[in-house]
Design an enzyme around this catalytic site. Structure first.
Site, PDB file in Angstrom:
ATOM      1  N   VAL A   1      11.925   1.037  -1.636  1.00  0.00           N
ATOM      2  CA  VAL A   1      10.724   0.864  -0.814  1.00  0.00           C
ATOM      3  C   VAL A   1      10.248   2.234  -0.327  1.00  0.00           C
ATOM      4  O   VAL A   1      11.011   2.973   0.305  1.00  0.00           O
ATOM      5  CB  VAL A   1      11.002  -0.070   0.371  1.00  0.00           C
ATOM      6  N   LYS A   2       9.010   2.560  -0.666  1.00  0.00           N
ATOM      7  CA  LYS A   2       8.438   3.860  -0.317  1.00  0.00           C
ATOM      8  C   LYS A   2       7.730   3.743   1.034  1.00  0.00           C
ATOM      9  O   LYS A   2       6.831   2.918   1.201  1.00  0.00           O
ATOM     10  CB  LYS A   2       7.437   4.251  -1.405  1.00  0.00           C
TER      11      LYS A   2
END
Ligand code: G3P
Length: 229
Positions: free
Chosen positions: A82-83
């Protein structure tokens, strides 16, 4: 050094995978906007093309929103990271996602201190934007060198991923600076393959080989003379 592709274009990812050089993929809302379809659909397909980390970026700016998006992305495939953009809320979201066993990539990093904070919050990947720093007349590679040294010296459990790569020299310098990963656009990956001397050398070898083949089948002058009597 690991090489990721910075794109949401399926064909580009397939090509890099075929070349045997692909270790992962980074996407973001701007890259996704270029391909269309659903973000979930594109991410699911990308995750079938590489076993490596595939970064999916949240767009919410509140912690609960980031957690909701992050948990959803993580449910799409086991290799999703997850960025999360660097911010106070972003640090809290990274810390809570890490507690839940969800891997994160902290993005939009522009200083070694931001990278240090993200690593301490639990981010697995730290993404400093070297090109955008160069754009404003700052030396982006300085941040890469500093952050890679800090990670090394203090044994932080995070990897430095150089992002916003604009040309092949960024990759060489980041590798020499100790960054573990470079995420490159397909254009830069192609530029890394080619060198004018390689290209001209291939042509020359082929020409010399053909000349040799022609010479090999050409009749001996003496044989020609005898034939003419
Ligand atoms: O992942 C970040 C990257 O896509 C940004 O690149 O060239 O817009 O600075 P750029």
């Amino acid at each position: 050094m690991k090489l990721f592709l910075d794109t949401a274009e399926i064909d580009e990812i397939r090509t890099a995978a075929r070349w045997g050089v692909l270790d992962g993929v980074t996407t973001n809302p701007s890259l996704f906007a270029k391909v269309g379809g659903t973000y979930d659909g594109v991410l699911r397909e990308i995750c079938t093309l590489t076993p490596g980390p595939v970064s999916a970026e949240v767009v919410a700016d509140d912690v609960e929103g980031m957690l909701r998006e992050g948990r959803h992305f993580a449910s799409l495939a086991p290799n999703i990271f997850v960025k999360v953009p660097m911010s106070e809320e972003g640090l809290e979201a990274i810390a809570r996602l890490t507690e839940e066993g969800i891997k994160t990539n902290c993005t939009l990093i522009f200083s070694a201190n931001q990278g240090l904070l993200a690593a301490k919050a639990g981010a697995s990947l730290l993404s400093p934007f070297v090109g955008r720093l160069d754009d404003i007349n700052e030396e982006g590679m300085t941040v890469i060198r500093e952050l890679a040294s800090i990670v090394e010296i203090h044994g932080l459990a995070a990897e430095v991923l150089v992002a916003s790569v604009r040309h092949p020299r960024h990759v060489t310098d980041a590798a020499l600076a100790g960054a573990q990963i470079a995420s490159v656009p397909m254009k830069v990956l192609r530029q890394m393959v080619h060198h004018p001397l390689t290209d001209s050398g291939i042509i020359r070898f082929r020409e010399d080989w053909q000349k040799a083949q022609t010479a090999a089948i050409a009749p001996e002058p003496s044989a020609v003379a005898t034939a003419r009597g």
